[in-house]
Structures are given as structure tokens and as C-alpha cells.
Scaffold this motif. Structure first.
Motif, PDB file in Angstrom:
ATOM      1  N   THR A  11      -2.077 -12.407 -10.937  1.00 39.65           N
ATOM      2  CA  THR A  11      -3.213 -12.939 -10.179  1.00 39.65           C
ATOM      3  C   THR A  11      -3.349 -12.210  -8.840  1.00 39.65           C
ATOM      4  O   THR A  11      -4.448 -11.774  -8.465  1.00 39.65           O
ATOM      5  N   ILE A  12      -2.252 -12.067  -8.123  1.00 38.19           N
ATOM      6  CA  ILE A  12      -2.279 -11.395  -6.824  1.00 38.19           C
ATOM      7  C   ILE A  12      -2.637  -9.922  -6.980  1.00 38.19           C
ATOM      8  O   ILE A  12      -3.423  -9.370  -6.199  1.00 38.19           O
ATOM      9  N   GLU A  13      -2.108  -9.270  -8.004  1.00 31.02           N
ATOM     10  CA  GLU A  13      -2.447  -7.858  -8.240  1.00 31.02           C
ATOM     11  C   GLU A  13      -3.940  -7.697  -8.528  1.00 31.02           C
ATOM     12  O   GLU A  13      -4.568  -6.749  -8.060  1.00 31.02           O
ATOM     13  N   ALA A  14      -4.519  -8.620  -9.304  1.00 33.12           N
ATOM     14  CA  ALA A  14      -5.959  -8.556  -9.593  1.00 33.12           C
ATOM     15  C   ALA A  14      -6.766  -8.778  -8.308  1.00 33.12           C
ATOM     16  O   ALA A  14      -7.779  -8.105  -8.076  1.00 33.12           O
ATOM     17  N   ALA A  15      -6.318  -9.701  -7.462  1.00 31.80           N
ATOM     18  CA  ALA A  15      -6.992  -9.924  -6.183  1.00 31.80           C
ATOM     19  C   ALA A  15      -6.892  -8.673  -5.304  1.00 31.80           C
ATOM     20  O   ALA A  15      -7.870  -8.290  -4.651  1.00 31.80           O
ATOM     21  N   ASP A  16      -5.730  -8.035  -5.298  1.00 30.32           N
ATOM     22  CA  ASP A  16      -5.561  -6.802  -4.528  1.00 30.32           C
ATOM     23  C   ASP A  16      -6.503  -5.704  -5.011  1.00 30.32           C
ATOM     24  O   ASP A  16      -7.063  -4.954  -4.202  1.00 30.32           O
ATOM     25  N   ASN A  64     -13.148   0.994   5.617  1.00 35.15           N
ATOM     26  CA  ASN A  64     -13.450   0.866   4.183  1.00 35.15           C
ATOM     27  C   ASN A  64     -12.515   1.726   3.330  1.00 35.15           C
ATOM     28  O   ASN A  64     -12.928   2.292   2.321  1.00 35.15           O
ATOM     29  N   SER A  65     -11.256   1.800   3.723  1.00 33.85           N
ATOM     30  CA  SER A  65     -10.294   2.656   3.008  1.00 33.85           C
ATOM     31  C   SER A  65      -9.027   1.905   2.623  1.00 33.85           C
ATOM     32  O   SER A  65      -8.057   2.524   2.194  1.00 33.85           O
ATOM     33  N   ILE A  66      -9.030   0.586   2.767  1.00 38.46           N
ATOM     34  CA  ILE A  66      -7.803  -0.174   2.565  1.00 38.46           C
ATOM     35  C   ILE A  66      -7.394  -0.199   1.089  1.00 38.46           C
ATOM     36  O   ILE A  66      -8.220  -0.346   0.192  1.00 38.46           O
ATOM     37  N   VAL A  67      -6.103   0.006   0.878  1.00 35.04           N
ATOM     38  CA  VAL A  67      -5.492  -0.124  -0.444  1.00 35.04           C
ATOM     39  C   VAL A  67      -4.351  -1.119  -0.281  1.00 35.04           C
ATOM     40  O   VAL A  67      -3.459  -0.922   0.553  1.00 35.04           O
ATOM     41  N   VAL A  68      -4.378  -2.192  -1.066  1.00 31.34           N
ATOM     42  CA  VAL A  68      -3.379  -3.246  -0.958  1.00 31.34           C
ATOM     43  C   VAL A  68      -2.529  -3.253  -2.223  1.00 31.34           C
ATOM     44  O   VAL A  68      -3.058  -3.235  -3.334  1.00 31.34           O
ATOM     45  N   THR A  69      -1.212  -3.251  -2.043  1.00 27.32           N
ATOM     46  CA  THR A  69      -0.284  -3.369  -3.166  1.00 27.32           C
ATOM     47  C   THR A  69       0.820  -4.343  -2.771  1.00 27.32           C
ATOM     48  O   THR A  69       0.973  -4.679  -1.598  1.00 27.32           O
ATOM     49  N   GLN A  70       1.562  -4.776  -3.754  1.00 26.92           N
ATOM     50  CA  GLN A  70       2.620  -5.756  -3.532  1.00 26.92           C
ATOM     51  C   GLN A  70       3.970  -5.185  -3.934  1.00 26.92           C
ATOM     52  O   GLN A  70       4.050  -4.327  -4.807  1.00 26.92           O
ATOM     53  N   VAL A  84       4.464 -18.554  -2.561  1.00 26.82           N
ATOM     54  CA  VAL A  84       4.786 -17.177  -2.921  1.00 26.82           C
ATOM     55  C   VAL A  84       5.159 -16.445  -1.641  1.00 26.82           C
ATOM     56  O   VAL A  84       4.398 -16.451  -0.669  1.00 26.82           O
ATOM     57  N   ILE A  85       6.335 -15.848  -1.631  1.00 28.21           N
ATOM     58  CA  ILE A  85       6.784 -15.012  -0.521  1.00 28.21           C
ATOM     59  C   ILE A  85       6.835 -13.598  -1.079  1.00 28.21           C
ATOM     60  O   ILE A  85       7.531 -13.348  -2.060  1.00 28.21           O
ATOM     61  N   MET A  86       6.088 -12.686  -0.462  1.00 24.11           N
ATOM     62  CA  MET A  86       5.888 -11.384  -1.100  1.00 24.11           C
ATOM     63  C   MET A  86       5.727 -10.266  -0.087  1.00 24.11           C
ATOM     64  O   MET A  86       5.129 -10.463   0.973  1.00 24.11           O
ATOM     65  N   GLU A  87       6.259  -9.123  -0.429  1.00 21.05           N
ATOM     66  CA  GLU A  87       5.995  -7.919   0.367  1.00 21.05           C
ATOM     67  C   GLU A  87       4.566  -7.457   0.074  1.00 21.05           C
ATOM     68  O   GLU A  87       4.199  -7.289  -1.084  1.00 21.05           O
ATOM     69  N   THR A  88       3.804  -7.289   1.130  1.00 21.90           N
ATOM     70  CA  THR A  88       2.430  -6.802   1.005  1.00 21.90           C
ATOM     71  C   THR A  88       2.350  -5.464   1.718  1.00 21.90           C
ATOM     72  O   THR A  88       2.754  -5.353   2.875  1.00 21.90           O
ATOM     73  N   ARG A  89       1.838  -4.472   1.017  1.00 23.42           N
ATOM     74  CA  ARG A  89       1.701  -3.132   1.580  1.00 23.42           C
ATOM     75  C   ARG A  89       0.225  -2.811   1.750  1.00 23.42           C
ATOM     76  O   ARG A  89      -0.555  -2.927   0.814  1.00 23.42           O
ATOM     77  N   LEU A  90      -0.135  -2.398   2.958  1.00 24.08           N
ATOM     78  CA  LEU A  90      -1.503  -1.993   3.259  1.00 24.08           C
ATOM     79  C   LEU A  90      -1.496  -0.516   3.631  1.00 24.08           C
ATOM     80  O   LEU A  90      -0.685  -0.085   4.449  1.00 24.08           O
ATOM     81  N   THR A 100      -2.518   5.091   7.869  1.00 27.51           N
ATOM     82  CA  THR A 100      -1.668   4.025   8.367  1.00 27.51           C
ATOM     83  C   THR A 100      -1.060   3.297   7.180  1.00 27.51           C
ATOM     84  O   THR A 100      -1.751   3.060   6.188  1.00 27.51           O
ATOM     85  N   GLU A 101       0.215   2.965   7.289  1.00 30.45           N
ATOM     86  CA  GLU A 101       0.867   2.140   6.281  1.00 30.45           C
ATOM     87  C   GLU A 101       1.502   0.956   6.986  1.00 30.45           C
ATOM     88  O   GLU A 101       2.212   1.121   7.969  1.00 30.45           O
ATOM     89  N   ILE A 102       1.209  -0.242   6.479  1.00 26.12           N
ATOM     90  CA  ILE A 102       1.725  -1.476   7.064  1.00 26.12           C
ATOM     91  C   ILE A 102       2.465  -2.241   5.968  1.00 26.12           C
ATOM     92  O   ILE A 102       1.945  -2.396   4.866  1.00 26.12           O
ATOM     93  N   LEU A 103       3.654  -2.716   6.291  1.00 28.28           N
ATOM     94  CA  LEU A 103       4.421  -3.554   5.364  1.00 28.28           C
ATOM     95  C   LEU A 103       4.557  -4.926   5.997  1.00 28.28           C
ATOM     96  O   LEU A 103       5.011  -5.052   7.129  1.00 28.28           O
ATOM     97  N   ARG A 104       4.116  -5.945   5.266  1.00 29.05           N
ATOM     98  CA  ARG A 104       4.228  -7.321   5.750  1.00 29.05           C
ATOM     99  C   ARG A 104       4.984  -8.150   4.720  1.00 29.05           C
ATOM    100  O   ARG A 104       4.986  -7.822   3.542  1.00 29.05           O
TER     101      ARG A 104
END
Length: 136
Positions: A11-16, A64-70, A84-90, A100-104
Motif C-alpha cells: 500500500t505504501i509503495e503504491a502511494a509512493d 516537481n522531481s521528488i522520488v519517494v521510496t521506503q 507503521v515505523i518506516m525508513e522513508t527516502r526522498l 538532494t537525498e533525505i532519509l527519515r
């Protein structure tokens, strides 16, 4: 990986994918009507229309260049609710071409409605909100 974890991961991957494609109509299908989104520390919006507007602004903010992965994830279920506690990568590229790469370490709360799990709290900042000194 148990069935619930697999379902929420998919579900989260589809939302990403919807976020990355800027398909905000599709993205709204993953949120409950009464959902809340932490836009940034100190700014939380509620309701699908406000969440949609926030994602449009977030996309613009990231050129308009954001790529989100988990990454890694943990799921804790209690009744019809799951934390859900998850690593989110932007990843994004600004207007000058700088990447830019952000890890949350995000925290999401999902509620089961019928057979579907919908996000009711989307907090990509996770516990880092405590570091900001700002109340949301």
C-alpha cells in the motif's frame, strides 16, 4: 514478513509511486477522509482536500522531481489500527540541478475500513518532530 506487513508495504509503495508520478487523485485513495498529514514541523493539515493541496505544494517545493521510496519497516497492530515505523527516502533535484537525498524514520497510522487499510496519520518526520521544538 506477515500478511499485514506485506499488505501495508504494498500500500505504501503504491502511494509512493503516486507521489512520484504526481498522481494526486490516485494518492488520495490511500487516505481516510479524516486523515492528517504532517507537512513540516509545526504544520499539520487534515482532510483529503487539504492533504492533496499540501502534496501539490510539496511537489512544487521539490521542483516537481521528488522520488519517494521506503526502506526497513516495522508494523504494530492493535485491533483495526496499525502503527507503521518506516525508513522513508526522498530524492529530488532543485532548479539548479543539485540533487538532494533525505532519509527519515517516518511514522504512519493506518485504520482498517472494510477490507482496506487507509492512512489516518502520515508523519514522514517521525519522532524527529520532538527535536524541532515546534508543536504541530
Amino acid at each position: 514478513m506477515d500478511a499485514l506487513t506485506r499488505t501495508l508495504k504494498e500500500t505504501i509503495e503504491a502511494a509512493d509511486r503516486a507521489i512520484t508520478a504526481e498522481d494526486f487523485d490516485e494518492l488520495m485513495k490511500f487516505y481516510a477522509d479524516d486523515a492528517s498529514l504532517v507537512v513540516k514541523p509545526g504544520l499539520t493539515v487534515a482532510g483529503k482536500e487539504s492533504i492533496r493541496r499540501a502534496f501539490v505544494a510539496i511537489a512544487e517545493h521539490f521542483n516537481n522531481s521528488i522520488v519517494v521510496t521506503q526502506g526497513e519497516m516495522q508494523v504494530i497492530q492493535g485491533g483495526d489500527v496499525a502503527l507503521v515505523i518506516m525508513e522513508t527516502r526522498l530524492q529530488a533535484t532543485d532548479k539548479t540541478g543539485v540533487k538532494t537525498e533525505i532519509l527519515r524514520r517516518a511514522t504512519y497510522v493506518f485504520r482498517q475500513l472494510s477490507e482496506k487499510w487507509l492512512c489516518v496519520v502520515d508523519n514522514s518526520y517521525g519522532t524527529a518532530l520532538l527535536d524541532s521544538g515546534v508543536e504541530s
